[in-house]
Design an enzyme around this catalytic site. Structure first.
Site, PDB file in Angstrom:
ATOM      1  NE  ARG A  68     -11.414  12.044 -54.946  1.00  0.00           N
ATOM      2  CZ  ARG A  68     -11.260  12.207 -53.647  1.00  0.00           C
ATOM      3  NH1 ARG A  68     -12.318  12.258 -52.856  1.00  0.00           N
ATOM      4  NH2 ARG A  68     -10.056  12.322 -53.115  1.00  0.00           N
ATOM      5  NE  ARG A  94     -18.402  11.007 -56.628  1.00  0.00           N
ATOM      6  CZ  ARG A  94     -17.727   9.958 -57.070  1.00  0.00           C
ATOM      7  NH1 ARG A  94     -18.238   8.737 -56.970  1.00  0.00           N
ATOM      8  NH2 ARG A  94     -16.538  10.099 -57.597  1.00  0.00           N
ATOM      9  CG  LEU A  96     -17.577  16.771 -50.962  1.00  0.00           C
ATOM     10  CD1 LEU A  96     -18.244  17.988 -50.339  1.00  0.00           C
ATOM     11  CD2 LEU A  96     -18.001  16.605 -52.418  1.00  0.00           C
ATOM     12  CG  ASN A 110     -23.101  15.604 -44.794  1.00  0.00           C
ATOM     13  OD1 ASN A 110     -23.841  15.247 -45.703  1.00  0.00           O
ATOM     14  ND2 ASN A 110     -22.435  14.731 -44.036  1.00  0.00           N
ATOM     15  CG  HIS A 112     -22.832  10.928 -40.335  1.00  0.00           C
ATOM     16  ND1 HIS A 112     -22.431  10.154 -41.399  1.00  0.00           N
ATOM     17  CD2 HIS A 112     -22.471  10.238 -39.206  1.00  0.00           C
ATOM     18  CE1 HIS A 112     -21.854   9.051 -40.957  1.00  0.00           C
ATOM     19  NE2 HIS A 112     -21.870   9.082 -39.634  1.00  0.00           N
ATOM     20  CD  GLU A 177     -30.958  10.789 -41.361  1.00  0.00           C
ATOM     21  OE1 GLU A 177     -30.878  11.263 -42.521  1.00  0.00           O
ATOM     22  OE2 GLU A 177     -30.698   9.607 -41.100  1.00  0.00           O
TER      23      GLU A 177
END
Length: 216
Positions: A68, A94, A96, A110, A112, A177
């Site tokens: 990763r 992914r 992180l 981000n 959510h 969103e």
């Protein structure tokens, strides 16, 4: 006005990406979308970004044999090659490592589909219905080393109806969103969003909150 060069990281169709691109088409918006990067070469959002003339890049995570950090170093290099200043995760599937989180500390956000800190992780709408909550929604937050954690920038709420299914609830949350992510990016890119411990304020020099941090 100097606009902050922003990259959007996606893994799929990129509906939140489209909302950010639409907002950034306004020359008065404080961020410009300079790059769309995906970990999947078949991500539909790459085609959409190219239609807008936005540079695209692919760093396929399957090329790194589960390493990763090696994957993230390649992502970081691509961001730097495009002189990126801010990063917006929009369905980037992914987890992180601290490497990328620390490299972009306070410069990566981000979205959510839940009202954090409730319902971290996946299947948020199903879990909200199972728990019987009356309000559900979405959260834009700074990215931290812990998944779905970090100081909250903007939240938007919708009522949970007795007739809701995960699909109908998801559709209403997705609409929220698309409204709050551009607002959050605007606050961050303009410098109005200020982190104080675990809190984010978006006010003037006196510290008073001058911008709504919840929708509606």
């Amino acid at each position: 006005m100097s606009r902050r060069r922003t990259a959007i990281l996606i893994s799929g169709r990129g509906t939140n990406m489209s909302a950010l691109i639409s907002a950034a088409m306004d020359p008065g918006f404080p961020a410009e979308i300079a790059l769309v990067l995906s970990n999947r070469p078949d991500a539909k959002g790459l085609e959409r970004a190219a239609e807008f003339g936005i540079a695209t890049a692919v760093v396929d995570h399957t090329d790194f044999a589960g390493d990763r950090q090696a994957f993230e170093r390649q992502v970081d290099a691509a961001l730097k090659d495009h002189r990126i200043e801010l990063v917006a995760l929009a369905g980037f599937m992914r987890i992180l490592t601290p490497f990328l989180v620390n490299a972009w500390s306070n410069r990566m956000i981000n979205i959510h589909p839940a009202l954090l800190p409730a319902f971290k992780g996946l299947a948020t709408h199903e879990r909200a219905l199972e728990e019987g909550v009356k309000l559900h929604g979405a959260t834009v937050h700074y990215v931290s080393a812990e998944m779905d954690d970090g100081p909250i920038i903007v939240q938007g709420a919708v009522p949970v109806l007795d007739t809701d299914t995960p699909e109908t609830l998801a559709a209403r949350v997705l609409d929220v969103e698309h409204r709050i992510y551009p607002k959050a990016l605007e606050l961050v890119a303009s410098g109005k969003a200020r982190i104080s411990g675990a809190r984010v304020t978006a006010g003037g020099n006196d510290g008073e909150t001058a911008e709504p941090l919840i929708w509606p």
